[in-house]
Design a protein around this motif. Structure first.
Motif, PDB file in Angstrom:
ATOM      1  N   GLY A  61      18.491  21.078 -26.691  1.00 39.63           N
ATOM      2  CA  GLY A  61      19.000  22.153 -24.854  1.00 39.63           C
ATOM      3  C   GLY A  61      20.028  21.607 -23.924  1.00 39.63           C
ATOM      4  O   GLY A  61      20.597  21.677 -22.661  1.00 39.63           O
ATOM      5  N   THR A  62      20.438  20.411 -24.431  1.00 37.84           N
ATOM      6  CA  THR A  62      21.920  19.642 -23.928  1.00 37.84           C
ATOM      7  C   THR A  62      22.712  19.541 -24.282  1.00 37.84           C
ATOM      8  O   THR A  62      22.971  19.283 -25.243  1.00 37.84           O
ATOM      9  N   THR A  67      30.786  15.081 -25.812  1.00 39.05           N
ATOM     10  CA  THR A  67      31.680  14.608 -24.669  1.00 39.05           C
ATOM     11  C   THR A  67      31.438  15.520 -23.142  1.00 39.05           C
ATOM     12  O   THR A  67      32.181  14.951 -22.275  1.00 39.05           O
ATOM     13  N   ALA A  68      29.981  15.120 -23.321  1.00 37.95           N
ATOM     14  CA  ALA A  68      29.374  15.086 -21.959  1.00 37.95           C
ATOM     15  C   ALA A  68      29.538  13.653 -20.969  1.00 37.95           C
ATOM     16  O   ALA A  68      29.824  13.705 -20.163  1.00 37.95           O
ATOM     17  N   GLN A  69      30.118  12.719 -22.195  1.00 37.85           N
ATOM     18  CA  GLN A  69      29.701  11.440 -21.105  1.00 37.85           C
ATOM     19  C   GLN A  69      31.118  10.750 -21.777  1.00 37.85           C
ATOM     20  O   GLN A  69      31.783   9.763 -21.173  1.00 37.85           O
ATOM     21  N   TRP A  71      32.818  10.727 -24.404  1.00 36.90           N
ATOM     22  CA  TRP A  71      32.911   9.508 -26.264  1.00 36.90           C
ATOM     23  C   TRP A  71      34.204   9.693 -26.865  1.00 36.90           C
ATOM     24  O   TRP A  71      34.736   9.176 -27.356  1.00 36.90           O
ATOM     25  N   ALA A  72      34.566  10.974 -27.290  1.00 33.54           N
ATOM     26  CA  ALA A  72      35.482  12.002 -27.759  1.00 33.54           C
ATOM     27  C   ALA A  72      36.774  11.408 -27.950  1.00 33.54           C
ATOM     28  O   ALA A  72      37.979  10.627 -28.301  1.00 33.54           O
ATOM     29  N   GLY A  73      37.029  11.101 -26.270  1.00 31.70           N
ATOM     30  CA  GLY A  73      38.303  10.446 -25.808  1.00 31.70           C
ATOM     31  C   GLY A  73      38.315   9.087 -25.970  1.00 31.70           C
ATOM     32  O   GLY A  73      39.496   8.389 -26.342  1.00 31.70           O
ATOM     33  N   ARG A  74      37.102   8.644 -25.776  1.00 30.45           N
ATOM     34  CA  ARG A  74      36.958   6.904 -26.543  1.00 30.45           C
ATOM     35  C   ARG A  74      37.401   6.956 -27.273  1.00 30.45           C
ATOM     36  O   ARG A  74      38.496   5.713 -27.554  1.00 30.45           O
ATOM     37  N   ASP A 106      27.813   0.881 -28.637  1.00 33.87           N
ATOM     38  CA  ASP A 106      27.492   1.501 -26.946  1.00 33.87           C
ATOM     39  C   ASP A 106      27.784   3.049 -27.381  1.00 33.87           C
ATOM     40  O   ASP A 106      26.727   3.707 -26.333  1.00 33.87           O
ATOM     41  N   TYR A 107      28.801   3.720 -27.828  1.00 29.40           N
ATOM     42  CA  TYR A 107      27.880   5.554 -28.021  1.00 29.40           C
ATOM     43  C   TYR A 107      26.594   4.846 -28.764  1.00 29.40           C
ATOM     44  O   TYR A 107      25.941   6.012 -28.034  1.00 29.40           O
TER      45      TYR A 107
END
Length: 169
Positions: A61-62, A67-69, A71-74, A106-107
């Motif tokens: 449920g998180t 997206t939250a950290q 990673w998508a952008g990195r 890292d991811y």
């Protein structure tokens, strides 16, 4: 051992195999494909991590760490933000490119830590909770966790195999 300990042991084996497959490889090796339709180590590790992130976040449920950290952008891949690699074409596999294995590791390590934190909250009865009613029979949390574990171990082993082939060339 309790349920959390057993699952933690299984998921930790994924982490070990991912690190063995990726550590110390040059980008060319991370992106190498044994033939034109094969998956690269970079794609295999990205995909297994995305699936684990997606499924564990849903079960817990998180929000996904993707997206939250940030990673998508990195990673900055040319896919929809919710892409996990499932059903991707050969061209999409080739589009998963990283400057080093560190980004992949890292991811993966962040997702692994999130997974272990979630697993630590579980007891036997928690595994009976239905998490996906789209299947017949509906998928329980226990079945989902084993499904991710199995799929991720297979992909991690594929990445290790590709590394082994590359090292013998």
């Amino acid at each position: 051992m309790n349920v959390a300990d057993i699952l933690t042991e299984g998921y930790s084996r994924i982490q070990e195999t991912v690190h063995e497959a990726v550590e110390g490889l040059a980008p060319d090796d991370l992106h190498a494909r044994l033939d034109a339709g094969a998956n690269s180590i970079a794609w295999l590790v990205w995909h297994l991590t995305r699936v684990q992130d997606d499924h564990i976040a849903d079960a817990a449920g998180t929000e996904q760490l993707w997206t939250a950290q940030g990673w998508a952008g990195r990673f900055d891949l040319p896919f929809a933000v919710d892409a996990t690699g499932y059903g991707q074409s050969s061209d999409e596999v080739a589009a998963v490119r990283v400057d080093s294995g560190d980004l992949l590791l890292d991811y993966y390590d962040a997702v692994h830590a999130h997974t272990l934190a979630f697993l630590g909250t579980l007891d036997g009865p928690a595994l009976d909770r239905v998490v996906d009613e789209a299947w017949n029979p509906p998928v329980t949390l226990g079945v989902r966790l084993i499904s991710v574990l199995s799929d991720d171990l297979q992909h991690a082993a594929q990445a290790a195999y590709v590394r082994g082939v590359l090292e013998r060339r």
